[in-house]
Motif scaffolding. Structure first.
Motif, PDB file in Angstrom:
ATOM      1  N   VAL A 419      16.795   0.588  17.286  1.00 18.64           N
ATOM      2  CA  VAL A 419      16.225   1.610  16.471  1.00 18.64           C
ATOM      3  C   VAL A 419      17.407   2.235  15.561  1.00 18.64           C
ATOM      4  O   VAL A 419      17.293   2.478  14.196  1.00 18.64           O
ATOM      5  N   ILE A 420      18.354   2.509  16.272  1.00 11.04           N
ATOM      6  CA  ILE A 420      19.807   2.866  15.248  1.00 11.04           C
ATOM      7  C   ILE A 420      20.167   1.857  14.144  1.00 11.04           C
ATOM      8  O   ILE A 420      20.552   2.300  13.187  1.00 11.04           O
ATOM      9  N   GLU A 421      20.145   0.678  14.569  1.00 11.60           N
ATOM     10  CA  GLU A 421      20.401  -0.398  13.993  1.00 11.60           C
ATOM     11  C   GLU A 421      19.491  -0.235  12.401  1.00 11.60           C
ATOM     12  O   GLU A 421      19.769  -0.465  11.315  1.00 11.60           O
ATOM     13  N   GLY A 422      17.933   0.014  12.756  1.00  7.92           N
ATOM     14  CA  GLY A 422      16.966   0.013  11.664  1.00  7.92           C
ATOM     15  C   GLY A 422      17.438   1.340  10.743  1.00  7.92           C
ATOM     16  O   GLY A 422      17.441   1.093   9.710  1.00  7.92           O
ATOM     17  N   VAL A 423      17.873   2.207  11.361  1.00 14.21           N
ATOM     18  CA  VAL A 423      18.174   3.745  10.656  1.00 14.21           C
ATOM     19  C   VAL A 423      19.256   3.183   9.785  1.00 14.21           C
ATOM     20  O   VAL A 423      19.257   3.484   8.405  1.00 14.21           O
ATOM     21  N   LEU A 424      20.394   2.679  10.366  1.00 14.55           N
ATOM     22  CA  LEU A 424      21.420   2.293   9.395  1.00 14.55           C
ATOM     23  C   LEU A 424      21.389   1.291   8.490  1.00 14.55           C
ATOM     24  O   LEU A 424      21.926   1.395   7.340  1.00 14.55           O
ATOM     25  N   ALA A 425      20.353   0.550   8.628  1.00 15.78           N
ATOM     26  CA  ALA A 425      19.849  -0.353   7.702  1.00 15.78           C
ATOM     27  C   ALA A 425      19.096   0.106   6.340  1.00 15.78           C
ATOM     28  O   ALA A 425      18.555  -0.745   5.633  1.00 15.78           O
ATOM     29  N   GLY A 426      18.513   1.466   6.676  1.00 18.63           N
ATOM     30  CA  GLY A 426      17.796   1.959   5.528  1.00 18.63           C
ATOM     31  C   GLY A 426      16.327   1.799   5.792  1.00 18.63           C
ATOM     32  O   GLY A 426      15.527   1.937   4.801  1.00 18.63           O
ATOM     33  N   GLU A 427      15.690   1.557   7.135  1.00 18.15           N
ATOM     34  CA  GLU A 427      14.487   1.140   7.451  1.00 18.15           C
ATOM     35  C   GLU A 427      13.599   2.291   7.395  1.00 18.15           C
ATOM     36  O   GLU A 427      12.283   2.400   7.731  1.00 18.15           O
ATOM     37  N   GLY A 428      14.156   3.871   7.432  1.00 21.39           N
ATOM     38  CA  GLY A 428      13.444   4.906   7.642  1.00 21.39           C
ATOM     39  C   GLY A 428      13.592   5.484   8.938  1.00 21.39           C
ATOM     40  O   GLY A 428      14.691   5.591   9.639  1.00 21.39           O
ATOM     41  N   ALA A 429      12.882   6.483   9.093  1.00 19.34           N
ATOM     42  CA  ALA A 429      12.759   7.311  10.335  1.00 19.34           C
ATOM     43  C   ALA A 429      12.960   6.415  11.730  1.00 19.34           C
ATOM     44  O   ALA A 429      11.867   5.676  11.569  1.00 19.34           O
ATOM     45  N   GLY A 431      10.950   6.936  14.446  1.00 18.95           N
ATOM     46  CA  GLY A 431       9.612   6.787  14.756  1.00 18.95           C
ATOM     47  C   GLY A 431       8.778   5.641  14.046  1.00 18.95           C
ATOM     48  O   GLY A 431       8.206   4.831  14.668  1.00 18.95           O
ATOM     49  N   ARG A 432       9.018   5.652  12.586  1.00 18.17           N
ATOM     50  CA  ARG A 432       8.627   4.489  11.686  1.00 18.17           C
ATOM     51  C   ARG A 432       9.117   3.337  12.275  1.00 18.17           C
ATOM     52  O   ARG A 432       8.296   2.294  11.982  1.00 18.17           O
ATOM     53  N   ILE A 433      10.437   3.035  12.544  1.00 17.90           N
ATOM     54  CA  ILE A 433      11.026   1.848  12.974  1.00 17.90           C
ATOM     55  C   ILE A 433      10.437   1.218  13.921  1.00 17.90           C
ATOM     56  O   ILE A 433       9.951   0.304  14.327  1.00 17.90           O
ATOM     57  N   VAL A 434      10.390   2.291  14.956  1.00 19.36           N
ATOM     58  CA  VAL A 434       9.421   1.795  16.351  1.00 19.36           C
ATOM     59  C   VAL A 434       8.125   1.278  16.085  1.00 19.36           C
ATOM     60  O   VAL A 434       7.710   0.150  16.557  1.00 19.36           O
ATOM     61  N   GLU A 435       7.369   1.962  15.262  1.00 21.75           N
ATOM     62  CA  GLU A 435       6.254   1.516  14.945  1.00 21.75           C
ATOM     63  C   GLU A 435       6.000   0.136  13.989  1.00 21.75           C
ATOM     64  O   GLU A 435       5.380  -0.894  14.418  1.00 21.75           O
ATOM     65  N   ALA A 436       7.149   0.263  13.136  1.00 18.00           N
ATOM     66  CA  ALA A 436       7.024  -1.312  12.287  1.00 18.00           C
ATOM     67  C   ALA A 436       7.216  -2.400  12.959  1.00 18.00           C
ATOM     68  O   ALA A 436       6.960  -3.518  12.714  1.00 18.00           O
ATOM     69  N   ARG A 437       8.512  -2.244  13.858  1.00 17.50           N
ATOM     70  CA  ARG A 437       9.119  -3.346  14.505  1.00 17.50           C
ATOM     71  C   ARG A 437       8.298  -3.822  15.795  1.00 17.50           C
ATOM     72  O   ARG A 437       8.682  -4.675  16.416  1.00 17.50           O
ATOM     73  N   GLY A 438       7.400  -2.817  16.143  1.00 18.47           N
ATOM     74  CA  GLY A 438       6.827  -2.955  17.470  1.00 18.47           C
ATOM     75  C   GLY A 438       7.818  -2.834  18.631  1.00 18.47           C
ATOM     76  O   GLY A 438       7.693  -3.687  19.561  1.00 18.47           O
ATOM     77  N   LEU A 439       8.584  -1.770  18.596  1.00 19.31           N
ATOM     78  CA  LEU A 439       9.652  -1.560  19.508  1.00 19.31           C
ATOM     79  C   LEU A 439       9.165  -0.753  20.828  1.00 19.31           C
ATOM     80  O   LEU A 439      10.052  -0.721  21.675  1.00 19.31           O
ATOM     81  N   ALA A 440       8.069  -0.359  20.879  1.00 14.57           N
ATOM     82  CA  ALA A 440       7.440   0.371  21.920  1.00 14.57           C
ATOM     83  C   ALA A 440       7.719  -0.075  23.402  1.00 14.57           C
ATOM     84  O   ALA A 440       7.156  -1.258  23.557  1.00 14.57           O
ATOM     85  N   VAL A 441       8.026   0.453  24.517  1.00 14.95           N
ATOM     86  CA  VAL A 441       8.145  -0.101  25.696  1.00 14.95           C
ATOM     87  C   VAL A 441       6.692  -0.518  25.979  1.00 14.95           C
ATOM     88  O   VAL A 441       5.642   0.097  25.879  1.00 14.95           O
ATOM     89  N   VAL A 442       6.737  -1.402  27.161  1.00 13.08           N
ATOM     90  CA  VAL A 442       5.323  -1.796  27.730  1.00 13.08           C
ATOM     91  C   VAL A 442       5.086  -0.901  28.664  1.00 13.08           C
ATOM     92  O   VAL A 442       5.806  -0.531  29.728  1.00 13.08           O
ATOM     93  N   SER A 443       4.004  -0.049  28.531  1.00 10.00           N
ATOM     94  CA  SER A 443       3.898   1.187  29.373  1.00 10.00           C
ATOM     95  C   SER A 443       2.476   0.881  30.330  1.00 10.00           C
ATOM     96  O   SER A 443       2.104   1.644  31.223  1.00 10.00           O
ATOM     97  N   ASP A 444       1.897  -0.311  29.787  1.00  8.02           N
ATOM     98  CA  ASP A 444       0.539  -0.612  30.547  1.00  8.02           C
ATOM     99  C   ASP A 444       0.983  -1.074  32.088  1.00  8.02           C
ATOM    100  O   ASP A 444       1.598  -1.895  32.126  1.00  8.02           O
ATOM    101  N   GLU A 445       0.390  -0.386  32.904  1.00  9.66           N
ATOM    102  CA  GLU A 445       0.535  -0.806  34.413  1.00  9.66           C
ATOM    103  C   GLU A 445       0.269  -2.026  34.727  1.00  9.66           C
ATOM    104  O   GLU A 445       1.141  -2.707  35.562  1.00  9.66           O
TER     105      GLU A 445
END
Length: 503
Positions: A419-429, A431-445
């Protein structure tokens, strides 16, 4: 052990300290961050095409008259007060005869025997040991222009075909801070000098009078050093290494000069009073010109400027407006954050990190996490890009948002780095980078359990060792699960599921 050496060799630093006492003197030029120059309205902005920020006043053309910059006077008083100096009730400017191409007037407007601030001190601590640096004076003056030596490989006069002059910097307001002889530091003298420079840099930034960017010449040091035999009260002949422009170089230049002068004196030679230049690439000093005495500059009162008489009420108002000084701030923040001395030393040792961590904490981040991100991932990024920490394309608020995502379980540390790499690359906030890149952790048990079961089935030998009590082997299964899920899993939850399955 004899220290007799030829004068062109260096003695060891410890050897020099066995025989000589070191006396230091530091003259630090602070370029003030005023919008206009000391005597005219020309811009002080760094850079620009040569000779585009000049006028008849800063070029010293006949008939032009200087006018004092009030903001520069205010900045000088604030600096003097922060150094514990007395502020003069009456002071004036003087002409310092200075015959060199970078001064178009052939003199510099400075202050001589009547500075605006005098008699101060700075208290420092180096590795738990306290030192005091006595301040003789802080006076106002104008900066010189810049010589550009063309055609040589070294950028200096030797080997150059010709020289060009850029007067954009001529007339920029300066405050020169001059110490009295600094004694009693022993072998730690160069470290004390470095700590003093760091203190001044942080001080002028806190005051808002300068950015203190040493690489841009906004803070530069003329470092004086002399040696005298142990037990002697007579000061030795000093040299002055000019325009040293980094903390590391101040310490290195002084160490070199101590060793060089030690060799000269041990070999029966005589140290010449001269200015010297620091060679950053080679790590040594070279001779410049013989050092003038004050009378050689033929000072006399500046006839075009009236004396200054700062009102006592104005001085009192400026004193009341002073911010918290860096040393007090560091002590307070260390206590509030619960950092050890070593942890705080690492923060202070990374330029700009203290203010960035403070701002990140103010944005809601835990101090330990803020320190981790700025001193590891972001320090590495700054080093790779060749920029200062504060120049990175990420704000303290965004760093706090990244840590908030970690604490919420939305991402783990590994994904947070992405996510930090995305911010440094100018990809936005974040939370937006997590959504755009699909970076959220797998939380489904169900998905986590399925991945754990598949890894256990594929690694029966490892599973058997864990069932047999060798719990440290669980790391191999955790790693396998993380790989299977592309790193998008909470490692702690994966450990819990594996332990539950194999217990």
């Amino acid at each position: 052990m004899s220290l007799q050496r030829s004068s062109d060799e260096l003695v060891g630093y410890d050897e020099a300290m066995e025989r000589f006492d070191v006396v230091l003197g530091l003259e630090v030029h602070v370029e003030l961050g005023t919008a206009s120059k000391m005597w005219c309205g020309c811009s002080t902005e760094f850079g620009g095409e040569p000779n585009t920020r000049t006028c008849p006043v800063c070029l010293g053309l006949p008939g032009s008259l200087p006018v004092v910059n009030r903001k520069a006077v205010e900045s000088a008083i604030r600096i003097g007060l922060s150094l514990g100096c007395e502020i003069a009730q009456w002071c004036r400017f003087a002409r310092k005869q200075y015959f060199y191409p970078d001064m178009p007037k052939n003199y510099q407007i400075s202050q001589y025997d009547e500075p605006i601030a005098f008699d101060g001190r700075v208290e420092l601590e180096v590795d738990g040991v306290g030192y005091e640096v006595p301040i003789e004076r802080a006076h106002m003056e104008e900066d010189a222009g810049k010589s550009l030596h063309v055609g040589g490989s070294t950028g200096r006069i030797q080997g150059s075909d010709h020289s060009l002059m850029d007067y954009n910097r001529a007339g920029v307001p300066l405050v020169e801070i001059v110490t009295r002889p600094i004694r009693g530091t022993g072998a730690r003298g160069p470290e004390v000098a470095r700590a003093y420079m760091a203190h001044l840099r942080d001080m002028v930034r806190a005051l808002g009078v300068s950015q203190g960017r040493m690489e841009q010449g906004q803070l530069r040091c003329d470092a004086n050093v002399s040696l005298m035999p142990k037990g002697s009260d007579e000061l030795g002949t000093r040299t002055e290494t000019k325009n040293v422009n980094s903390l590391r170089s101040v310490e290195a230049a002084l160490r070199y000069e101590i060793r060089r002068q030690g060799a000269v004196l041990a070999g029966g030679g005589r140290v010449e009073q001269e200015t010297r230049m620091w060679n950053e690439a080679g790590g040594f000093t070279t001779a410049g010109r013989s050092k003038e005495q004050a009378e050689d500059y033929r000072y006399f009162p500046e006839p075009d400027l009236i004396p200054l008489a700062p009102g006592r009420e104005w001085v009192a108002e400026l004193r009341a407006s002073l911010p918290e000084m860096p040393s007090a701030k560091r002590s307070r923040l260390q206590s509030e954050w619960g950092f050890s001395d070593l942890e705080m030393r690492d923060v202070i040792g990374n330029e700009g990190a203290l203010d960035l961590i403070e701002a990140t904490v103010a944005a809601g981040c835990d101090p330990v996490a803020a320190r981790k991100w700025w001193l590891t991932e972001l320090a590495r990024a700054a080093n790779e890009q060749g920029v200062a920490l504060e120049e990175l394309a990420i704000s303290p608020v965004q760093v706090a948002q990244v840590q908030e995502l970690v604490e919420a379980g939305t991402v783990n540390d590994r994904l947070a780095r992405t996510v930090i790499e995305g911010v440094l690359a100018g990809e936005g906030a974040p939370g937006r980078i997590v959504e755009a890149r699909g970076l959220a952790v797998v939380s489904d048990e169900g998905a986590l359990t399925a991945a754990v079961d598949a890894v256990i089935e594929a690694n029966p030998d490892v599973a058997a060792r864990i069932r047999g009590g060798r719990t440290q082997a669980v790391g191999a299964l955790i790693g396998a699960v993380m790989r299977q899920l592309g790193g998008k899993a909470d490692a702690r939850r994966v450990r819990e599921l594996i332990t539950a399955r194999l217990s």
